[in-house]
Design a protein around this motif. Structure first.
Motif, mmCIF file in Angstrom:
data_model
loop_
_atom_site.group_PDB
_atom_site.id
_atom_site.type_symbol
_atom_site.label_atom_id
_atom_site.label_comp_id
_atom_site.label_asym_id
_atom_site.label_seq_id
_atom_site.Cartn_x
_atom_site.Cartn_y
_atom_site.Cartn_z
ATOM 1 N N GLY A 54 0.782 -1.219 0.000
ATOM 2 C CA GLY A 54 0.000 0.000 0.000
ATOM 3 C C GLY A 54 0.811 1.264 0.000
ATOM 4 O O GLY A 54 2.002 1.264 0.287
ATOM 5 N N ILE A 55 0.121 2.322 -0.356
ATOM 6 C CA ILE A 55 0.762 3.634 -0.365
ATOM 7 C C ILE A 55 0.123 4.471 0.723
ATOM 8 O O ILE A 55 -0.908 4.109 1.259
ATOM 9 C CB ILE A 55 0.582 4.347 -1.724
ATOM 10 N N ASN A 56 0.721 5.587 1.019
ATOM 11 C CA ASN A 56 0.149 6.489 2.010
ATOM 12 C C ASN A 56 -0.936 7.345 1.373
ATOM 13 O O ASN A 56 -0.665 8.124 0.475
ATOM 14 C CB ASN A 56 1.233 7.368 2.607
ATOM 15 N N PHE A 57 -2.165 7.120 1.816
ATOM 16 C CA PHE A 57 -3.260 7.923 1.304
ATOM 17 C C PHE A 57 -3.323 9.223 2.079
ATOM 18 O O PHE A 57 -2.852 9.311 3.206
ATOM 19 C CB PHE A 57 -4.579 7.190 1.502
ATOM 20 N N GLU A 58 -3.967 10.179 1.459
ATOM 21 C CA GLU A 58 -4.197 11.442 2.144
ATOM 22 C C GLU A 58 -4.994 11.170 3.423
ATOM 23 O O GLU A 58 -5.975 10.425 3.400
ATOM 24 C CB GLU A 58 -5.005 12.367 1.222
ATOM 25 N N GLY A 59 -4.574 11.714 4.496
ATOM 26 C CA GLY A 59 -5.304 11.541 5.753
ATOM 27 C C GLY A 59 -5.026 10.222 6.443
ATOM 28 O O GLY A 59 -5.659 9.883 7.428
ATOM 29 N N LEU A 60 -4.107 9.463 5.899
ATOM 30 C CA LEU A 60 -3.787 8.175 6.518
ATOM 31 C C LEU A 60 -2.266 8.090 6.564
ATOM 32 O O LEU A 60 -1.619 7.759 5.586
ATOM 33 C CB LEU A 60 -4.369 7.042 5.675
ATOM 34 N N ARG A 61 -1.729 8.431 7.716
ATOM 35 C CA ARG A 61 -0.281 8.559 7.805
ATOM 36 C C ARG A 61 0.430 7.206 7.752
ATOM 37 O O ARG A 61 1.429 7.041 7.100
ATOM 38 C CB ARG A 61 0.093 9.318 9.077
ATOM 39 N N ASP A 62 -0.170 6.228 8.463
ATOM 40 C CA ASP A 62 0.526 4.949 8.583
ATOM 41 C C ASP A 62 -0.252 3.870 7.840
ATOM 42 O O ASP A 62 -1.211 3.323 8.342
ATOM 43 C CB ASP A 62 0.640 4.588 10.068
ATOM 44 N N VAL A 63 0.169 3.595 6.636
ATOM 45 C CA VAL A 63 -0.545 2.614 5.822
ATOM 46 C C VAL A 63 -0.357 1.191 6.369
ATOM 47 O O VAL A 63 -1.106 0.282 6.058
ATOM 48 C CB VAL A 63 -0.128 2.735 4.340
ATOM 49 N N GLY A 64 0.637 1.034 7.211
ATOM 50 C CA GLY A 64 0.868 -0.274 7.817
ATOM 51 C C GLY A 64 -0.128 -0.611 8.915
ATOM 52 O O GLY A 64 -0.252 -1.766 9.316
ATOM 53 N N ASP A 65 -0.860 0.396 9.378
ATOM 54 C CA ASP A 65 -1.828 0.168 10.446
ATOM 55 C C ASP A 65 -3.079 -0.491 9.851
ATOM 56 O O ASP A 65 -3.893 0.155 9.194
ATOM 57 C CB ASP A 65 -2.165 1.509 11.113
ATOM 58 N N ALA A 66 -3.223 -1.774 10.106
ATOM 59 C CA ALA A 66 -4.287 -2.562 9.477
ATOM 60 C C ALA A 66 -5.678 -2.085 9.881
ATOM 61 O O ALA A 66 -6.619 -2.167 9.097
ATOM 62 C CB ALA A 66 -4.115 -4.030 9.849
#
Lengths: 251, 209
Positions: free
Chosen positions: A20-32
């Motif tokens: 995944g990539i970092n979406f706007e408003g979602l800093r940590d894409v690793g956070d499931a």
């Protein structure tokens, strides 16, 4: 009428999503949990979380994660990966999973399906089959396509249904990762052959691919990973496009 | 305080999680009649088989007690079915709060004549009815701010028939009661706790009754 479902699939390793990539408003894409919540807000109908951890510690982390997902997310979710006993299933049910998907373990010991379905109901059991077409025959594989088996797709899917599986999640290993679309004819044959809902997985590259498998392929749901994780097809755009094609989707 | 009826039908986590998400943490899980009678609201959850669930309510004397409650009561799924007159599942005699019976869906294999002319109306009706479907003819404060045709999540093989107490209708194989209401009693056949923002609003509406 029942809406066709759109299901993002998240691979989790040691408690974190791996693509995944970092979406706007979602800093940590690793956070499931955060990524799943984002998809739920955008209109995903269900989520699938696959545990790809290789260690016991990773497995324990996953169970903990499942309870966090259940607390946060207000749509149904399925968990899979490494479920090989009824105790594994019970642990995930207690943590709050709505469904579990089983794959390799059911091929090794098909009775596992009967055991889980008779204890918790068919609606809790998704049979996942990864199959490869070779010499005109679809054969199930295990270990992410690395190992071949002699289980013929249609016979195995039917057996799993008779044993109590409530849904089929079918991935074509010939199409997975290619982004060239799903094998719609095979999906349509499966739909004719089975009476449980079918989730199409593996191969989605465009909105047309998804529309095709939900119409000509007669699938009840489409599951995809990278087109969502890399932001290529936002869920609201996909649903709008499906709706415009006359496909019933929840909006 | 919200009382969730404990009659040993397993996991209530999805309900308590959903209450938590709308900011309600003041709940108890109980089979104590005094606690149930004095709670602000009562939720009757339900999973499993109807006749077994009815027997478990009866063991605790709750089958005759619940109909005497006067505060708002919400049944969910099998909980709602137990509030009807009877269920075909295990031929259960139920509490008779809602004036309707619970029947089993009859599987309807429908084969479209030609797959090439796809029409979204074509589908094979599978049982259980599982997934997102719509509620219409909404007539209850339970559905305040909910649009006609909103999608909610179902997983069930038995359904309450339409009746005078129907407050939401869903079509699957045949039209049925997606939700029921009579006096202070409410019940949803769908799962508001798994129905996204719409379900959360319905639960919120119930808490605000």
């Amino acid at each position: 009428m029942v809406a066709k479902r759109i299901i993002p699939c998240l691979d989790v390793k040691d408690g974190r999503t791996v693509k995944g990539i970092n979406f706007e408003g979602l800093r940590d894409v690793g956070d499931a949990v955060a990524l799943g919540s984002k998809y739920a807000r955008e209109g995903a109908d269900e989520l699938v979380y696959l545990d790809i951890s290789a260690t016991q510690e990773g497995r324990n982390t996953f169970t903990h994660l499942v309870s966090r997902i259940a607390a946060e997310i207000d749509i149904p979710f399925t968990v899979g990966g490494g479920i090989s006993t009824i105790d594994d299933a019970s642990r995930l049910l207690d943590a709050g999973a709505d469904k579990i998907s089983i794959n390799s373990a059911a091929i090794r010991r098909p009775e596992l399906i009967d055991e889980i379905a008779s204890k918790y109901g068919s609606q809790f059991v998704v049979i996942a089959i990864d199959a490869r077409l070779a010499d005109g025959q679809w054969l199930a594989t295990t270990h992410g396509g690395k190992r071949n088996t002699d289980k013929e797709l249609f016979a195995w899917a039917h057996e799993a249904q008779e044993r109590g599986a409530g849904e089929l999640l079918f991935t074509s290993m010939n199409h997975d990762g290619t982004r060239q679309g799903y094998p719609c004819d095979t999906f349509a044959r499966l739909a004719e052959h089975l009476c449980i809902p079918i989730i199409a997985s593996g191969g989605a590259g465009s909105i047309d691919d998804i529309a095709d498998v939900l119409t000509h392929g007669r699938a009840d749901a489409a599951l995809a990973a990278s087109i969502f994780h890399y932001g290529e097809i936002p869920i609201p755009v996909l649903k709008q496009a499906l709706n415009e094609r006359g496909i019933a989707v929840r909006r | 305080m919200i009382a969730i009826v404990n009659y040993d039908t397993g996991n209530i986590r999805s309900v308590t999680n959903a209450l938590g998400r709308i900011g309600c943490t003041d709940w108890v899980y109980t089979d104590d009649k005094h606690t149930l009678a004095t709670a602000d609201k009562v939720i009757l959850p339900g999973v499993g088989e109807a006749s077994t669930a009815m027997a478990k309510l009866a063991e605790r004397g709750l089958d005759t007690f619940i109909p005497t409650l006067t505060q708002p009561v919400l049944g969910i799924c099998v909980g709602t079915q137990l509030m009807c007159q009877s269920s075909e599942e295990g031929n259960a005699e139920c509490m008779g709060i809602f004036r309707t019976k619970v029947k089993k869906f009859l599987e309807q294999p429908m084969t479209p004549p030609d797959f090439s002319i796809f029409n979204s109306q074509f589908s094979i009706f599978k049982v259980p009815h599982m997934g997102w479907n719509q509620i219409t003819n909404l007539r209850s404060p339970l559905f305040k701010d909910i649009e006609e045709g909103a999608y909610i999540y179902y997983v069930h093989s038995y359904y309450p028939e339409l009746c005078a107490d129907t407050i939401a209708t869903t079509h699957y194989i045949n039209p049925f009661s997606g939700a029921l209401g009579r006096d202070n009693f409410f019940g949803t056949q769908f799962h508001p706790e798994k129905s996204g923002a719409v379900g959360a609003q319905i639960l919120k509406n119930f808490l605000e009754l």
